[in-house]
Design an enzyme around this catalytic site. Sequence first.
Site, mmCIF file in Angstrom:
data_model
loop_
_atom_site.group_PDB
_atom_site.id
_atom_site.type_symbol
_atom_site.label_atom_id
_atom_site.label_comp_id
_atom_site.label_asym_id
_atom_site.label_seq_id
_atom_site.Cartn_x
_atom_site.Cartn_y
_atom_site.Cartn_z
ATOM 1 N N LYS A 39 -35.637 -10.720 7.974
ATOM 2 C CA LYS A 39 -35.311 -11.429 9.212
ATOM 3 C C LYS A 39 -33.796 -11.455 9.369
ATOM 4 C CE LYS A 39 -37.363 -13.849 12.532
ATOM 5 N NZ LYS A 39 -38.473 -13.282 13.333
ATOM 6 N N THR B 265 -41.674 -12.094 8.525
ATOM 7 C CA THR B 265 -40.243 -12.361 8.735
ATOM 8 C C THR B 265 -40.040 -13.744 9.327
ATOM 9 O OG1 THR B 265 -40.148 -11.377 10.952
ATOM 10 C CG2 THR B 265 -39.826 -9.902 9.077
ATOM 11 N N HIS C 23 -1.719 -1.434 16.040
ATOM 12 C CA HIS C 23 -0.421 -0.831 16.325
ATOM 13 C C HIS C 23 0.398 -1.666 17.306
ATOM 14 C CE1 HIS C 23 -1.439 2.787 14.155
ATOM 15 N NE2 HIS C 23 -2.559 2.906 14.837
#
Length: 299
Positions: free
Chosen positions: A12, A57, A248
């Site tokens: 799950k 689940t 950057h």
Amino acid sequence: MSIQLGPIQYGKAETRLVRIVRDTARHEITDLNVSSALRGPFEAAYLDGDQSNVLPTDTQKNSAYVWAKKLNPDPIEAYGLALAHHFVDDVPPVEAARIEIERYGWTRVEIDGRPHDHTFVRTGQEVRTAAITYEPAVTHVVQGFKDLVVLKSTGSHFKDFLVDEYTTLQPTDDRIMATSLTAKWRITDPAADLDWNGMYAGVKAAMLERFAELESYALQQTLWHMGRAALEAYPAIAEIRLVAPNKHHFLVDFSRFDEPNENEVFHADDRPYGLIQASAVREGASPAGDAWYSYTGLV
């Protein structure tokens, strides 16, 4: 030609739960995203649709809720270990369990300079993570964080790099170095009394100190020294892995404005970006096994 079923697991993913500890008038909050995955003799479910060995689940989700009630899920590593042990030790035929956790930070609202007992605001420099892999033979805990954005405005160089006919980047002796850092460090068969919160804070502090103090000639060099700092500080850590996208910052060209720009105004560019990865491994460390393997992709 023979075709066979390969490795399998199921579980799950992303059970969102919030635990409020109300033992006193001053409440505590733990905000989690929990995923579980189980391994065992589940081949019949895949091959024939036979669910007789399958723990639903939905039951795994409910177990995450119940164990958050049984335990204060802070530290998250102890909670994850307890939940993994429950699945393996209490639920035949489960043979191994992995629990992946993300923790979101909250801080107290202040009123007249005093922290309020039961009002919070979402905060946090990073998302704390944990991944627990448990089977009777071995236990791995991978502690860590993601999305820790750090920046140093000087003390970073980038020069003497390989150049070919497509190179346009100019070398520099003074640049902004910034990244959104992901770090994970593995502890194998941890001691029962291990101070998880203390280790987390200590590893983070050791790495940030090295990031700040090191005169950097490459982000690669910085990551290596940050990883070393973590292993030097905590002998229980077998290895650490770091991922650092280079955020950057390019100097804006002020020549057309007839103004100097002496490393003061930059354009922050989020993509494309350099992606630097590093690891540091303690000599003689036990094998990682499935410790780094993510069932869900969350950790």
